[in-house]
Motif scaffolding. Structure first.
Motif, PDB file in Angstrom:
ATOM      1  N   ILE A   1      26.484  -9.701  51.170  1.00 27.86           N
ATOM      2  CA  ILE A   1      25.657 -10.568  52.396  1.00 27.86           C
ATOM      3  C   ILE A   1      26.218 -10.934  53.561  1.00 27.86           C
ATOM      4  CG2 ILE A   1      23.816 -12.121  52.597  1.00 27.86           C
ATOM      5  CD1 ILE A   1      22.923 -12.015  49.462  1.00 27.86           C
ATOM      6  N   TRP A   2      27.133 -11.413  53.216  1.00 24.18           N
ATOM      7  CA  TRP A   2      28.181 -12.212  54.382  1.00 24.18           C
ATOM      8  C   TRP A   2      28.671 -10.836  55.201  1.00 24.18           C
ATOM      9  CZ3 TRP A   2      32.821 -11.882  56.503  1.00 24.18           C
ATOM     10  CH2 TRP A   2      33.268 -12.721  57.476  1.00 24.18           C
ATOM     11  N   LYS A   3      28.996  -9.844  54.632  1.00 24.45           N
ATOM     12  CA  LYS A   3      29.557  -8.924  55.296  1.00 24.45           C
ATOM     13  C   LYS A   3      28.565  -7.988  56.066  1.00 24.45           C
ATOM     14  CE  LYS A   3      33.414  -7.712  51.932  1.00 24.45           C
ATOM     15  NZ  LYS A   3      33.733  -6.748  50.846  1.00 24.45           N
ATOM     16  N   HIS A   4      27.640  -7.936  55.329  1.00 22.08           N
ATOM     17  CA  HIS A   4      26.285  -7.256  56.214  1.00 22.08           C
ATOM     18  C   HIS A   4      26.038  -8.196  57.465  1.00 22.08           C
ATOM     19  CE1 HIS A   4      22.729  -5.047  56.591  1.00 22.08           C
ATOM     20  NE2 HIS A   4      22.138  -6.115  57.162  1.00 22.08           N
ATOM     21  N   LEU A   5      25.843  -9.470  57.373  1.00 21.06           N
ATOM     22  CA  LEU A   5      25.619 -10.292  58.458  1.00 21.06           C
ATOM     23  C   LEU A   5      26.599 -10.317  59.599  1.00 21.06           C
ATOM     24  CD1 LEU A   5      24.035 -13.243  56.522  1.00 21.06           C
ATOM     25  CD2 LEU A   5      22.770 -11.532  57.869  1.00 21.06           C
ATOM     26  N   ASN A   6      27.891 -10.354  59.252  1.00 20.24           N
ATOM     27  CA  ASN A   6      28.982 -10.677  60.204  1.00 20.24           C
ATOM     28  C   ASN A   6      29.695  -9.412  60.376  1.00 20.24           C
ATOM     29  OD1 ASN A   6      28.732 -13.773  60.338  1.00 20.24           O
ATOM     30  ND2 ASN A   6      28.809 -13.423  58.044  1.00 20.24           N
ATOM     31  N   LEU A   7      29.801  -8.366  59.670  1.00 23.35           N
ATOM     32  CA  LEU A   7      30.615  -7.479  60.092  1.00 23.35           C
ATOM     33  C   LEU A   7      29.986  -5.945  60.706  1.00 23.35           C
ATOM     34  CD1 LEU A   7      33.000  -7.314  57.163  1.00 23.35           C
ATOM     35  CD2 LEU A   7      33.231  -8.532  59.340  1.00 23.35           C
TER      36      LEU A   7
ATOM     37  N   PRO B   1      30.467 -16.845  62.948  1.00 26.23           N
ATOM     38  CA  PRO B   1      30.117 -16.059  61.846  1.00 26.23           C
ATOM     39  C   PRO B   1      28.897 -16.835  61.272  1.00 26.23           C
ATOM     40  CG  PRO B   1      31.676 -17.142  61.144  1.00 26.23           C
ATOM     41  CD  PRO B   1      31.842 -17.442  62.728  1.00 26.23           C
ATOM     42  N   LYS B   2      27.839 -16.254  60.643  1.00 31.37           N
ATOM     43  CA  LYS B   2      26.507 -16.513  59.860  1.00 31.37           C
ATOM     44  C   LYS B   2      27.151 -16.933  58.591  1.00 31.37           C
ATOM     45  CE  LYS B   2      23.005 -16.704  61.164  1.00 31.37           C
ATOM     46  NZ  LYS B   2      22.114 -18.013  61.931  1.00 31.37           N
ATOM     47  N   LYS B   3      26.769 -18.309  58.241  1.00 29.70           N
ATOM     48  CA  LYS B   3      27.125 -18.722  56.837  1.00 29.70           C
ATOM     49  C   LYS B   3      26.205 -18.522  55.901  1.00 29.70           C
ATOM     50  CE  LYS B   3      29.684 -22.792  58.754  1.00 29.70           C
ATOM     51  NZ  LYS B   3      31.086 -22.448  58.279  1.00 29.70           N
ATOM     52  N   ILE B   4      26.347 -18.510  54.677  1.00 27.11           N
ATOM     53  CA  ILE B   4      25.541 -18.405  53.437  1.00 27.11           C
ATOM     54  C   ILE B   4      25.309 -19.755  52.823  1.00 27.11           C
ATOM     55  CG2 ILE B   4      25.042 -16.946  51.403  1.00 27.11           C
ATOM     56  CD1 ILE B   4      25.428 -15.173  53.752  1.00 27.11           C
ATOM     57  N   ALA B   5      23.761 -20.009  52.698  1.00 24.76           N
ATOM     58  CA  ALA B   5      23.471 -21.060  51.884  1.00 24.76           C
ATOM     59  C   ALA B   5      23.014 -20.896  50.453  1.00 24.76           C
ATOM     60  CB  ALA B   5      22.074 -21.582  52.618  1.00 24.76           C
ATOM     61  N   VAL B   6      23.549 -21.763  49.558  1.00 22.15           N
ATOM     62  CA  VAL B   6      23.374 -21.515  48.036  1.00 22.15           C
ATOM     63  C   VAL B   6      22.862 -22.737  47.520  1.00 22.15           C
ATOM     64  CG1 VAL B   6      24.445 -20.698  45.903  1.00 22.15           C
ATOM     65  CG2 VAL B   6      25.219 -19.878  48.056  1.00 22.15           C
ATOM     66  N   ALA B   7      21.848 -22.655  46.857  1.00 22.31           N
ATOM     67  CA  ALA B   7      21.340 -23.867  46.183  1.00 22.31           C
ATOM     68  C   ALA B   7      21.317 -23.662  44.654  1.00 22.31           C
ATOM     69  CB  ALA B   7      19.730 -24.243  46.258  1.00 22.31           C
ATOM     70  N   ILE B   8      22.106 -24.485  43.977  1.00 22.75           N
ATOM     71  CA  ILE B   8      22.326 -24.497  42.624  1.00 22.75           C
ATOM     72  C   ILE B   8      21.504 -25.647  41.846  1.00 22.75           C
ATOM     73  CG2 ILE B   8      24.074 -24.534  40.824  1.00 22.75           C
ATOM     74  CD1 ILE B   8      26.140 -23.738  42.922  1.00 22.75           C
ATOM     75  N   LEU B   9      20.658 -25.095  40.547  1.00 20.95           N
ATOM     76  CA  LEU B   9      20.013 -26.108  39.854  1.00 20.95           C
ATOM     77  C   LEU B   9      20.544 -26.053  38.519  1.00 20.95           C
ATOM     78  CD1 LEU B   9      17.894 -25.045  42.215  1.00 20.95           C
ATOM     79  CD2 LEU B   9      16.543 -26.435  41.169  1.00 20.95           C
TER      80      LEU B   9
ATOM     81  N   PRO C   1      16.164  -8.253  59.987  1.00 15.53           N
ATOM     82  CA  PRO C   1      15.346  -7.050  59.697  1.00 15.53           C
ATOM     83  C   PRO C   1      16.218  -6.168  58.896  1.00 15.53           C
ATOM     84  CG  PRO C   1      15.270  -7.637  62.051  1.00 15.53           C
ATOM     85  CD  PRO C   1      16.529  -8.476  61.327  1.00 15.53           C
ATOM     86  N   GLU C   2      17.365  -6.006  58.761  1.00 14.46           N
ATOM     87  CA  GLU C   2      18.127  -5.126  57.756  1.00 14.46           C
ATOM     88  C   GLU C   2      18.469  -6.018  56.394  1.00 14.46           C
ATOM     89  OE1 GLU C   2      20.813  -3.024  60.043  1.00 14.46           O
ATOM     90  OE2 GLU C   2      19.460  -2.318  61.491  1.00 14.46           O
ATOM     91  N   LEU C   3      18.250  -6.943  56.433  1.00 16.27           N
ATOM     92  CA  LEU C   3      18.817  -7.716  54.986  1.00 16.27           C
ATOM     93  C   LEU C   3      17.811  -7.598  53.951  1.00 16.27           C
ATOM     94  CD1 LEU C   3      21.314  -9.521  54.422  1.00 16.27           C
ATOM     95  CD2 LEU C   3      19.946 -11.649  54.714  1.00 16.27           C
ATOM     96  N   THR C   4      18.588  -7.162  52.868  1.00 18.71           N
ATOM     97  CA  THR C   4      17.775  -6.976  51.649  1.00 18.71           C
ATOM     98  C   THR C   4      18.104  -8.031  50.486  1.00 18.71           C
ATOM     99  OG1 THR C   4      19.307  -5.462  50.518  1.00 18.71           O
ATOM    100  CG2 THR C   4      17.156  -4.609  51.829  1.00 18.71           C
TER     101      THR C   4
END
Length: 291
Positions: free
Chosen positions: A280-286, A2-10, A209-212
């Motif tokens: 976003i995760w569902k869109h990428l992986n499902l 599966p494709k992971k999601i990267a999150v940066a927190i400041l 291409p389909e990710l918003t």
């Protein structure tokens, strides 16, 4: 895989500690996992979160300044004065100048190192979501502005901490959550309030291409440091999906300027962002399975 999601927190301005985001990360991961659990056995592994602790650049120097100014222990309102030094010292010291500001560069070095860690652990082209509070929103705006519009002017010290991965070049910037942002005040530096960064990145569709994605600005109307941003000018109106008014803090603090310090503890924010990360995760992986 599966494709992971990267999150940066400041974090924002003030005397922050390195563990500033520990509770927020825990609650955000829990909310995300609740949405992913039916589809994946270990959902917590799909969210890679990297705190970017830029306060390390200023905290020691600001504490030393306070010690020098209070040598005779003769100043009144000591706690308030320490607060002012840490709170406004960050903003003043970071302010970019026309020629050279080593503090601006050092903060961006920290940012680059954080994104490099995300690239290594989440994947070189992982979708990037930035969650920033207070002055952290200004730093994020500057960092991605430099990448998007003036990459040739990025300092060599910053470039040395970057690899040429899509994530580190800002190409996979998907969503930006600005919390209690004073970015409107920083726009006063420019003749027409300048232009905002582009969210999502113009290059995101090259990778997905389909990710918003979107820029969501959250503010509490009682927070004197956080403002709506869409009304700054037409460019900001187009760049930001929504200015969302929320209640930050508990029953007492949410009705005072103290609300500025509680965005990372506000359930509405945790739920909104956690749910968006899950989508976003569902869109990428499902989505491929549905096709």
């Amino acid at each position: 895989m599966p494709k992971k999601i990267a999150v940066a927190i400041l974090h924002g301005i003030g005397n922050q500690s390195e563990d500033f985001s520990d509770l927020f990360m825990e609650m955000l991961t829990k909310r995300f996992s609740q949405q992913i659990k039916p589809f994946y056995a270990t959902p917590e592994e799909e969210l890679v979160i990297q705190p970017i602790y830029w306060g390390s650049v200023f905290n020691e120097k600001e504490s030393l300044l306070w010690k020098k100014l209070n040598t005779e222990d003769s100043l009144d309102f000591k706690r308030l004065r320490q607060f002012v030094i840490h709170f406004f010292g960050d903003a003043i010291a970071y302010q970019p100048v026309a020629n050279h500001n080593p503090n601006y560069i050092k903060v961006h070095e920290v940012y680059a190192k954080g994104l490099r860690k995300l690239s290594e652990h989440a994947g070189e082209d992982a979708p990037l979501i930035v969650i920033a509070h207070s002055l952290g929103t200004v730093i994020s705006s500057n960092y991605f502005y430099d990448l998007q519009f003036i990459s040739e002017k990025i300092a060599e010290d910053v470039l040395r901490n970057m690899q040429k991965t899509p994530l580190e070049k800002g190409e996979t910037l998907t969503s930006f959550y600005s919390l209690g942002s004073p970015l409107a005040l920083w726009s006063l530096r420019y003749a027409d309030f300048d232009k905002p960064i582009l969210v999502p990145s113009p290059h995101l569709q090259d990778h997905y291409p389909e990710l918003t994605g979107k820029w969501v600005n959250m503010y509490d109307k009682d927070d004197v440091f956080g403002y709506p941003l869409k009304t700054i000018n037409d460019s900001y109106n187009q760049a930001i999906a929504v200015d969302k008014e929320i209640n930050s803090g508990n029953f007492i603090s949410s009705f005072t300027p103290l609300s500025h310090n509680h965005y990372f503890k506000t359930n509405e924010i945790i739920h909104d962002i956690g749910d968006n990360l899950a989508e976003i995760w569902k869109h990428l992986n499902l989505a491929p399975e549905r096709k």
